[in-house]
Write an enzyme that holds these catalytic residues in place. Structure first.
Site, short mmCIF file in Angstrom:
data_model
loop_
_atom_site.label_atom_id
_atom_site.label_comp_id
_atom_site.label_asym_id
_atom_site.label_seq_id
_atom_site.Cartn_x
_atom_site.Cartn_y
_atom_site.Cartn_z
N SER A 136 -11.73 -4.74 -5.83
CA SER A 136 -12.76 -3.84 -5.34
C SER A 136 -13.10 -4.21 -3.89
O SER A 136 -13.33 -5.38 -3.59
CB SER A 136 -14.01 -3.94 -6.22
OG SER A 136 -15.05 -3.12 -5.72
N LYS A 162 -9.91 -0.37 -5.53
CA LYS A 162 -11.10 0.46 -5.63
C LYS A 162 -11.89 0.38 -4.33
O LYS A 162 -12.16 -0.72 -3.84
CB LYS A 162 -11.98 0.01 -6.80
CG LYS A 162 -13.25 0.83 -6.95
CD LYS A 162 -13.97 0.54 -8.27
CE LYS A 162 -14.80 -0.72 -8.22
NZ LYS A 162 -15.58 -0.91 -9.46
N LYS A 164 -15.42 1.21 -2.41
CA LYS A 164 -16.83 1.60 -2.51
C LYS A 164 -17.08 2.71 -1.49
O LYS A 164 -16.61 2.64 -0.34
CB LYS A 164 -17.74 0.41 -2.23
CG LYS A 164 -17.64 -0.71 -3.25
CD LYS A 164 -18.31 -0.34 -4.56
CE LYS A 164 -18.37 -1.52 -5.51
NZ LYS A 164 -19.08 -1.19 -6.77
N ASP A 189 -15.68 4.22 -6.00
CA ASP A 189 -16.89 3.90 -6.75
C ASP A 189 -18.11 4.20 -5.89
O ASP A 189 -18.27 3.63 -4.82
CB ASP A 189 -16.87 2.43 -7.17
CG ASP A 189 -18.08 2.03 -7.99
OD1 ASP A 189 -18.86 2.91 -8.38
OD2 ASP A 189 -18.24 0.82 -8.24
N GLU A 214 -15.71 6.73 -9.84
CA GLU A 214 -16.63 5.96 -10.68
C GLU A 214 -18.09 6.22 -10.29
O GLU A 214 -18.45 6.14 -9.12
CB GLU A 214 -16.31 4.47 -10.57
CG GLU A 214 -17.14 3.59 -11.47
CD GLU A 214 -16.75 2.11 -11.38
OE1 GLU A 214 -17.50 1.28 -11.90
OE2 GLU A 214 -15.69 1.81 -10.78
N ASP A 239 -20.07 3.84 -15.37
CA ASP A 239 -20.32 2.40 -15.32
C ASP A 239 -21.77 2.16 -15.74
O ASP A 239 -22.07 1.88 -16.90
CB ASP A 239 -20.06 1.90 -13.90
CG ASP A 239 -20.38 0.42 -13.68
OD1 ASP A 239 -20.89 -0.24 -14.61
OD2 ASP A 239 -20.12 -0.09 -12.58
N LYS A 263 -18.20 -3.53 -18.71
CA LYS A 263 -18.63 -4.82 -18.17
C LYS A 263 -19.35 -5.58 -19.27
O LYS A 263 -20.34 -5.08 -19.82
CB LYS A 263 -19.54 -4.63 -16.96
CG LYS A 263 -18.81 -4.07 -15.74
CD LYS A 263 -19.75 -3.89 -14.57
CE LYS A 263 -18.98 -3.36 -13.36
NZ LYS A 263 -19.89 -3.03 -12.23
N GLY A 291 -15.99 -5.90 -13.06
CA GLY A 291 -16.42 -7.22 -12.61
C GLY A 291 -17.83 -7.21 -12.04
O GLY A 291 -18.35 -6.16 -11.64
#
Length: 370
Positions: A136, A162, A164, A189, A214, A239, A263, A291
């Site tokens: 990420s 991934k 952000k 995400d 996400e 999530d 998670k 994570g």
């Protein structure tokens, strides 16, 4: 099994580089390590993943540690624990506080796998060996820097990345990364940074062959996510919405998402995580292991969970050196061709580096239960 004693280590672990999301910038990870000791002298380790501020969930390091000391641990005094799944059921009387529950529950799983003389991966029913993992990447100052960092991780062997995103740091970032890495498994995400008014932006993301988007909307927005999913070909992944298998069922029934980021800490521990993974597998949803900037203990738990066959997409697990200069375990996890090898030792399979643990520890508490 009776729990005799619990030690809580309060750690501050500086990140190698600041990590930026739509929530803000993080420079240091605050966490707690729980060491529980059984009446037979076995030690089990869990990790409290709550952040220092309540921006991911309502919990913080301080509030969760208080719940552990004042509510969860007293429930274990004198209790003969027959199996680790008993803990999840026992803690149901405490509302929310999933990360506090997970810190205790995962340590119990560690002890029970040691009692059975198995590695946690095998004890959970996972396949030992190499598992694919992803990385990420936080929001960067510009797309040039982002592409450079993505290139570093691709050369390091990561095959799933991934990004952000947030309004203003989204379309151009994705466009440039996709242009430079056309075959990379890529996802984004948002950490709830968007709403219905941003539909045009989210529709534009549809053209970049993303594995999933996400958590674009709010943490209670099952209906709005369902509205969005109908308009996108890219799967939505939830999530923060998902705290239990009941939430996963709601997402499935409403068609709010096609994937779930599982998670361990966010759902209250391994028992609930296994239930969610099973539900996803039985209902055609993608399950993968997320994570929480874990140190080595939490990372070991993640790897054991991600080794289950229900997890069909690379998780945000990463190598030990992804976030920290020095971990609190002796044998760091390393990436080899986009994969991490499951530990083979008893329990979580890692040895604690006591010197490193002490260097990060700001204080510790010992609670005697029996």
């Amino acid at each position: 099994m009776l729990i005799k004693q619990v030690t809580i280590y309060y750690l501050e672990m500086p990140l190698k580089t600041p990590f930026k999301t739509s929530y803000g910038i993080m420079h240091t990870k605050s966490l707690c390590i729980l060491k529980i000791v059984s009446d037979d002298g076995l030690e089990g380790y869990g990790e409290l993943e709550a952040f220092s501020a309540p921006w991911y969930t309502e919990e913080t390091t301080n509030t969760a540690s208080l719940i552990i000391k004042n509510h969860l641990l007293p429930m274990l005094k004198g209790l003969d624990i027959k199996e680790p799944s008993q803990i999840n059921q026992l803690f149901q009387v405490v509302r929310g506080n999933e990360m506090a529950k997970s810190a205790v529950e995962t340590a119990v799983w560690d002890i029970f796998s040691k009692i059975s003389d198995q590695c946690l991966t095998a004890y959970l029913g996972g396949n030992q060996g190499d598992i694919p993992v992803g990385v990420s990447i936080g929001i960067q100052k510009d797309t040039t820097e982002l592409v450079r960092i993505v290139g570093e991780y691709v050369r390091a062997g990561y095959t799933r990345v991934k990004l952000k995103i947030k309004p203003g740091s989204d379309i151009e970032s994705v466009r440039q990364v996709r242009n430079d890495f056309p075959d990379l498994t890529l996802m984004v995400d948002a950490n709830s940074a968007y709403n219905r008014a941003d539909i045009s932006i989210l529709k534009k993301l549809d053209q970049y062959n993303l594995a999933m988007i996400e958590q674009p909307f709010g943490v209670t927005d099952f209906v709005d996510h369902a509205w969005l999913q109908k308009q996108l070909s890219t799967p939505i992944c939830l999530d923060e919405n998902i705290r239990s298998v009941s939430d996963a069922r709601q997402a499935f029934e409403l068609q709010s998402a096609r994937a779930i980021n599982v998670k361990i800490a966010r759902v209250g521990g391994l028992d609930e995580a296994l239930k969610i993974a099973t539900f996803c597998h039985e209902n055609g949803m993608i399950a993968w292991c997320g994570g929480m900037f874990e140190a080595g203990i939490g990372r070991a738990h993640n790897i054991a969970l991600a080794a289950r066959t229900e997890f069909t997409f690379p998780g945000d697990i990463s190598a030990s050196n992804r976030y920290f200069e020095k971990d609190i375990i002796k044998n760091d996890f390393k990436i080899n061709n986009g994969k991490i090898t499951t530990p083979i030792g008893s329990g979580i399979g890692v040895d604690i580096d006591q010197k490193s643990l002490a260097s990060y520890c700001k204080r510790r508490e010992v609670i005697v239960l029996n």
